[in-house]
Scaffold this active site. Structure first.
Site, PDB file in Angstrom:
ATOM      1  N   GLY A 309      -3.566  -0.554  -1.873  1.00  0.00           N
ATOM      2  CA  GLY A 309      -2.138  -0.270  -1.805  1.00  0.00           C
ATOM      3  C   GLY A 309      -1.932   1.200  -1.494  1.00  0.00           C
ATOM      4  CB  CYS A 310       0.493   3.692  -2.766  1.00  0.00           C
ATOM      5  SG  CYS A 310       0.695   5.492  -2.820  1.00  0.00           S
ATOM      6  CG  PHE A 311      -3.476   6.602   0.831  1.00  0.00           C
ATOM      7  CD1 PHE A 311      -2.408   7.397   0.467  1.00  0.00           C
ATOM      8  CD2 PHE A 311      -3.761   6.469   2.198  1.00  0.00           C
ATOM      9  CE1 PHE A 311      -1.634   8.055   1.410  1.00  0.00           C
ATOM     10  CE2 PHE A 311      -2.999   7.132   3.162  1.00  0.00           C
ATOM     11  CZ  PHE A 311      -1.930   7.928   2.764  1.00  0.00           C
TER      12      PHE A 311
END
Length: 461
Positions: A309-311
């Site tokens: 997901g969001c890194f």
């Protein structure tokens, strides 16, 4: 919103939020006005008015939007047309001065002994002691101690690639040419950069449109582009009071006294570009490494790639993991070469946000890193193209293997969660590093990257 990027504050277009003294870019990345001219704009329920105000940074227009809950006053930044010529002259003078300073700094730069492109990994004994009585740091990275007689920390890191203070990387690269070399009590920037006088402005209180009772020393201001500042001084004049605002981080100019010994150097050029899957590669993770040959050093340090997901949050999770010596965030599994963040966000390039992890196989294992990824995904491992509130193909989750052994390990672990698990297990493809402001984003925002820190990771934008 717009502002100044972390540490060196080199880019006036990087967006930020100041948290715990660190400059933090936001996930939206739009151009900002010059930081050399402050303008404030006030919107009322019926009209919008602007009042020119003179300051040491040129024309300033003020109109307050007070937010009592946060004790912030919203401001914006632009330069007025009436002061275009004077602003241009000031900007030219400032540019000339900055160029002279840059040239002067260049002549004073020490020799670069080690590459900082990711091809060198070093082990150091490090002790960072706060310099000055007023600087008591929050320990966000390993190596920080509060007393000069405390024991040093052993750190292994990819040189020049983040995870620790930029000043520490620079010190090792330029002042420690050989194993065994030591520098003692060398002043090292603490991460907030120098105090920049161009981020200070003096405004007339009467012409600002602000309630004098709301403007006090210590009051926090927020420019409409997101840059935070604070009132540092109020002066009462014969005709009008003035107040000074400072947009520098509160700890700008803070430093550590660094005592560092270079213990080992590992040349690992094969890790620079995050190599894709190689079916012929035997990573040798279970081998013993008894000599310093380039091949065995390459086998000791391996790369793993994950999409969670969001890194931002995933990267910090791995930064805290013992044995992880370097991380990058970026984009992989797509069809477009060298994509930008905006292109990836459109969901049309085929890329997903990913984290490249360089790890020491003598300290941790690939199995451990895969289990960490699946634990972080939690129930999201059963959601297609979604992690939390982030939805779209650019947020799909996956484990991308670089060697046949990684493939076997990843497939076995992911399969253990049953047929409903939709986490991808695919060969690693070209990994494009994301823009600099995304790298180590949450550390820059003031969240700890110390090894084995179990503080809850907060993903925010």
């Amino acid at each position: 919103m717009g502002g100044i990027s972390l540490y060196h504050r080199f880019c006036s277009t990087a967006l930020l939020l100041l948290v715990g003294g660190w400059d933090l870019p936001t996930r939206s990345h739009n151009s900002a006005s010059s930081v050399l001219a402050f303008t404030t704009t006030t919107t009322t329920t019926t009209t919008t008015t602007t009042t020119p105000v003179r300051s040491n940074l040129g024309a300033v227009q003020v109109n307050p939007l007070f937010q009592p809950r946060r004790r912030f006053i919203a401001l914006s930044m632009t330069s007025s047309s009436s002061d275009a010529s004077s602003s241009s002259t000031s900007s030219s003078s400032s540019s000339s001065s900055q160029q002279e300073e840059k040239e002067q700094d260049t002549t004073q730069q020490p020799q670069q002994y080690h590459a900082t492109d990711g091809s060198v990994i070093v082990t150091i004994d490090c002790k960072l002691v706060p310099e000055g009585q007023d600087f008591v740091p929050e320990r966000l990275v390993d190596g920080v101690v509060l007393h000069s007689d405390d024991a040093p920390h052993e750190l292994t890191l990819v040189l020049g690639q983040g995870n620790y203070l930029p000043g520490l990387h620079q010190l090792v690269a330029t002042q420690l040419p050989d194993v065994g070399d030591t520098v003692r009590e060398q002043s090292c920037d603490a991460g907030w950069g120098r105090h920049d006088p161009d981020l200070v402005a003096t405004l007339r209180l009467a012409q600002s449109g602000l309630d004098p009772n709301q403007v006090q020393v210590g009051t926090e201001l927020v420019l409409s582009n997101g840059l935070q500042c604070r009132v540092t001084e109020i002066q009462q004049g014969d005709d009008d009071a003035t107040f000074t605002i400072d947009a520098n981080p509160p700890l700008a100019g803070a430093s550590y006294l660094a005592t560092v010994t270079l213990q080992a150097i590992y040349e690992t050029p094969g890790l620079v570009d995050i190599p894709p899957y190689n079916s012929d590669d035997d990573d040798g993770e279970t081998d013993n490494h008894d000599d310093d040959s380039s091949q065995q050093q390459q086998q000791r340090f391996q790369v793993a790639t994950f999409a969670l997901g969001c890194f931002w949050g995933g990267e910090l999770e791995y930064m805290r993991e013992p044995g992880v010596v370097g991380t990058w965030v970026g984009y992989t599994q797509g069809q477009v070469e060298h994509p930008t963040y905006q292109q990836v966000c459109s969901g049309t390039t085929g890329h997903t946000e990913a984290i490249a992890v360089v790890y020491d196989t003598t300290v941790t294992s690939y199995e451990r890193l895969v289990h960490l990824a699946m634990a972080r995904l939690d129930e999201n491992k059963y959601l297609l193209h979604q992690v939390g509130n982030d939805k779209g193909p650019q947020y799909r989750h996956g484990v991308y293997y670089h060697t046949p052994r990684q493939q076997r390990v990843a497939q076995q672990i992911v399969d253990s969660f049953g047929d409903d698990c939709v986490t991808e297990v695919l060969p690693a493809t070209t990994f494009y590093k994301a823009e600099e402001y995304h790298q180590q984003y949450l550390l820059k925002g003031g969240q700890s990257a110390r090894k084995e820190d179990d503080t809850t990771i907060r993903c925010y934008g």
